[in-house]
Design a protein around this motif. Structure first.
Motif, PDB file in Angstrom:
ATOM      1  N   SER A  90      -4.710   0.722   4.384  1.00  0.00           N
ATOM      2  CA  SER A  90      -3.537   0.645   5.262  1.00  0.00           C
ATOM      3  C   SER A  90      -3.933   0.675   6.728  1.00  0.00           C
ATOM      4  CB  SER A  90      -2.596   1.825   4.990  1.00  0.00           C
ATOM      5  OG  SER A  90      -2.102   1.776   3.687  1.00  0.00           O
ATOM      6  N   HIS A 149      -6.056   4.043  -0.537  1.00  0.00           N
ATOM      7  CA  HIS A 149      -4.875   3.298  -0.086  1.00  0.00           C
ATOM      8  C   HIS A 149      -4.660   3.477   1.416  1.00  0.00           C
ATOM      9  CE1 HIS A 149      -3.743   1.932  -4.000  1.00  0.00           C
ATOM     10  NE2 HIS A 149      -3.457   3.133  -4.464  1.00  0.00           N
ATOM     11  N   ASP A 153       2.168   1.884  -3.379  1.00  0.00           N
ATOM     12  CA  ASP A 153       1.097   2.463  -4.197  1.00  0.00           C
ATOM     13  C   ASP A 153       0.914   3.942  -3.886  1.00  0.00           C
ATOM     14  OD1 ASP A 153       0.678  -0.052  -5.309  1.00  0.00           O
ATOM     15  OD2 ASP A 153      -1.046  -0.515  -4.023  1.00  0.00           O
ATOM     16  N   TYR A 211       0.830  -1.204   0.000  1.00  0.00           N
ATOM     17  CA  TYR A 211       0.000   0.000   0.000  1.00  0.00           C
ATOM     18  C   TYR A 211       0.868   1.259   0.000  1.00  0.00           C
ATOM     19  CZ  TYR A 211      -3.955  -3.031   1.288  1.00  0.00           C
ATOM     20  OH  TYR A 211      -4.920  -3.999   1.325  1.00  0.00           O
TER      21      TYR A 211
END
Length: 150
Positions: free
Chosen positions: A77, A73, A43, A40
């Motif tokens: 997370s 994201h 990303d 994540y």
């Protein structure tokens, strides 16, 4: 105006290239391994770079659209346990307290991104710069608290 855009671009580049935005775990040591949270954070780093490029090119609307992806994201997370907490073998009340701190940090970071989105949509460069600076501060806080030295 060109000087302000240059300063804004430098700020964005510093934030987006200095690592991911929060609690990023390095791949240098196999003990850290590849975790879902690491994915994540990678990303997020990629989206931050793309958003930076959009802002530098003057396309604040495209940058604002990227904020939604960034928030998604961060929301994913939020449910992950940072490797540092695993490495420290925290349990019980200690783990619960640290996870609460981690989740609060994620939530505050999401709020900052929401404010950035408003600033981008309204083309308010002073506010964009302000919120990008706040993102940098949140990144630093997250790394200090949750990044493992791997």
């Amino acid at each position: 105006m060109l000087m302000k855009k240059g300063l804004l671009a430098a700020t964005i580049l510093t934030i987006s290239c200095s690592t991911a935005a929060f609690a990023h775990e390095h791949h240098q040591n196999e003990a850290c391994g590849a975790t879902t949270l690491h994915g994540y954070m990678e990303d997020i780093k990629d989206e931050m770079r793309a958003m930076s490029s959009d802002i530098k090119s003057g396309d604040n609307q495209a940058a604002a659209a990227r904020v939604e992806t960034l928030i998604a994201h961060f929301e994913k997370s939020r449910d992950q346990v940072p490797y540092k907490l695993k490495a420290e073998k925290l349990e019980g009340a200690d783990l619960k307290e640290q996870m609460s701190n981690y989740e609060k940090g994620i939530d505050k970071t999401i709020d900052v991104f929401k404010n950035l989105e408003v600033a981008l949509k309204s083309d308010d460069l002073a506010e964009v710069k302000k919120w990008l600076g706040e993102i940098g501060a949140k990144r630093q806080q997250g790394h200090q608290a949750f990044k493992a030295n791997c």
